[in-house]
Design an enzyme around this catalytic site. Structure first.
Site, PDB file in Angstrom:
ATOM      1  N   HIS A 107      69.949  -7.614  60.003  1.00 28.36           N
ATOM      2  CA  HIS A 107      70.935  -8.610  59.555  1.00 28.36           C
ATOM      3  C   HIS A 107      72.114  -8.539  60.531  1.00 28.36           C
ATOM      4  CE1 HIS A 107      73.002 -11.270  56.948  1.00 28.36           C
ATOM      5  NE2 HIS A 107      73.254 -10.495  55.910  1.00 28.36           N
ATOM      6  N   HIS A 156      64.649 -16.030  63.133  1.00 33.30           N
ATOM      7  CA  HIS A 156      65.478 -16.218  61.946  1.00 33.30           C
ATOM      8  C   HIS A 156      64.596 -16.659  60.797  1.00 33.30           C
ATOM      9  CE1 HIS A 156      68.779 -17.452  59.378  1.00 33.30           C
ATOM     10  NE2 HIS A 156      69.537 -16.715  60.160  1.00 33.30           N
ATOM     11  N   ASP A 185      73.296 -13.794  66.889  1.00 32.00           N
ATOM     12  CA  ASP A 185      73.650 -12.470  67.394  1.00 32.00           C
ATOM     13  C   ASP A 185      73.270 -12.230  68.843  1.00 32.00           C
ATOM     14  OD1 ASP A 185      74.929 -11.414  65.202  1.00 32.00           O
ATOM     15  OD2 ASP A 185      73.041 -10.997  64.192  1.00 32.00           O
TER      16      ASP A 185
END
Ligand code: CMC
Length: 427
Positions: A267, A306, A362
């Site tokens: 995460h 994702h 990210d």
């Protein structure tokens, strides 16, 4: 005529059932009537990791993962990132509408008023080891805030909930900055109310021997990154906040559960993991070998993939633009070259194409944070600061939702049937 219902035939009994379809869903509880006998519990769905289960109705964030769309309260993320401030977005998420000028002024002043923390908090932050991970410090300190504000237990009072939401948004940066200073052996810098939200946070983290000299480009870049992270509907940490909050615990405890969930490398911890991965790759020439290892199932390409986005994460697109602004100020991060090449190769590779694996939020954020001067282990703390308004808005929405009860999933029991206890000398 077409009907908004689903007809189910139970082939075990030959019985037909008709269940309503609403908003593209059926209610799992409607399946309970499907039984083989009167003492049968009734049919359940099995959905580990909630792959296809809506756990709530929400009006906060809309994502279309196939088309790469993200909107907060209807406003496209691109427009918010370009035109809004972080506090404006926090207001939007929590209150449902963009603030007027007067509302924003009041909101900003209210947040400023609550940025200080009780000095005892500095004492227990000092108790952490010098090398404590800042996310561990953050989740501990935010959870501990509940002991400073026992009034926060009164979650049924709207004014009280508002006050706690303000406190968490206001004190989050202060605690985060203290965690940063502790890791570096630097004295804590207390909030400076002449500065704006972002400026104050940057000053509390970086100032040495006087107020930190502000770089407006870097501060705006940080603000955009926080906006991009502000909410993402029912992700792991938000689901944690909702689940823990559904027990009617105070919001500090519920939010610390969210911080704990965000800490994980699948995460929020992925931005840290990306940098570690780029370090491990080391040089561009090592990329093909690294990709082969990933494809062979030995490790993952961090910052890729994702659960919801099956195309380019819209936040990743915006972040690439922010990276340009930042690197113009700071000089290129040498790892950027490796990241760009990794992305190029992965996007052309059958393995990643077939699985619809694209860069997520990210992939580039860590490179930017590093160029700004934040150490790798601090990246997820920045994610947590960004996500705070989303967690709080979702917590509030959950409490006001008449359909919600304490979160309590079912299980399919696969263990032993009853068996007699065996005394220790007979085992
Ligand atoms: N690298 C290599 N293979 C991958 C990756 C990856 N990053 N992500 C998924 N796969 C493969 C996976 O091995 C599986 O292959 P197969 O079908 O052959 O078994 C397939 O793609 C589907 O993967 P999954 O694990 O079922 O997908 P998921 O929806 O459960 O996982 C994810 C989503 C984000 C956890 C995963 O893509 C991942 O681990 N990515 C790396 C960590 C990361 O970047 N996380 C940040 C997410 S964005 C920020 C946030 O919201 O927190």
């Amino acid at each position: 005529m077409a009907k908004d219902t689903l007809t189910i035939t139970d082939n075990r009994t030959g019985q037909n059932y008709e269940v309503p379809i609403e908003d593209g869903t059926i209610k799992a509880i409607d399946l309970r009537q499907i039984k083989v006998s009167s003492d049968d519990f009734g049919l359940m769905t099995y959905d580990p990791a909630f792959m296809n289960t809506a756990a709530c109705r929400s009006a906060i964030t809309y994502i279309d993962g196939d088309r790469g769309i993200l909107r907060y309260r209807g406003y496209p993320i691109e427009q918010l990132a370009e035109q809004a401030s972080f506090l404006e977005v926090a207001y939007l998420l929590g209150e449902g509408e963009l603030p007027t000028r007067a509302q924003l002024d009041t909101w900003t002043e209210t947040i400023k008023f609550h940025t200080y923390v009780h000095t005892n908090i500095t004492k227990f932050l000092e108790g952490f080891r010098y090398d404590a991970h800042p996310m561990g410090m953050m989740l501990g300190a935010v959870g501990a805030l509940s002991t400073f504000y026992p009034d926060a237990k009164n979650i049924h009072d709207p004014a009280n909930r508002y006050l706690q939401r303000v406190r968490l948004l206001a004190k989050g940066p202060t605690i985060a900055a203290f965690a940063f200073r502790h890791s570096r052996g630097l004295p804590f810098v207390f909030p400076d109310n002449d500065l704006d939200y972002i400026g104050n946070f940057v000053n509390m983290t970086f100032s040495i021997g006087g107020r930190h000299k502000a770089n407006k480009v870097l501060q705006r870049a940080l603000e955009i990154l926080l906006i991009l992270h502000a909410d993402h509907e029912q992700n792991c940490s938000t689901s944690a906040v909702r689940a823990v909050g559904s027990s009617h615990v105070d919001p500090f405890s519920a939010i610390s559960a969210g911080i704990a969930a965000l800490y994980g490398p699948l995460h929020g911890g992925a931005n840290e993991a990306v940098l570690l991965m780029l370090d491990e790759i080391g040089e561009k020439k090592n990329i093909p070998k690294f990709i082969e290892e990933v494809k062979a199932g030995r490790g993952r390409l961090m910052g890729f993939g994702h659960r919801v986005y099956k195309s380019y994460d819209p936040r990743a697109k915006l972040i690439k633009r922010v990276a340009d602004d930042v690197f113009r100020e700071t000089g290129l991060n040498p790892k950027l070259e490796i990241a760009l090449e990794l992305e190029r190769i992965a996007l052309e590779d059958e393995y990643f194409i077939k699985r619809k694996l694209y860069p997520n939020v990210d992939f580039y954020s860590g490179l930017i944070y590093q160029a700004m001067g934040y150490p790798t282990e601090y990246f997820t703390v920045l994610f947590a600061l960004g996500r705070m308004p989303g967690w709080l808005a979702q917590w509030e929405e959950m409490l006001l939702d008449k359909d919600q009860k304490i979160a309590r999933p079912r299980q399919v029991f696969i263990g032993h049937g009853e068996r007699p206890f065996v005394p220790i000398d007979k085992r």
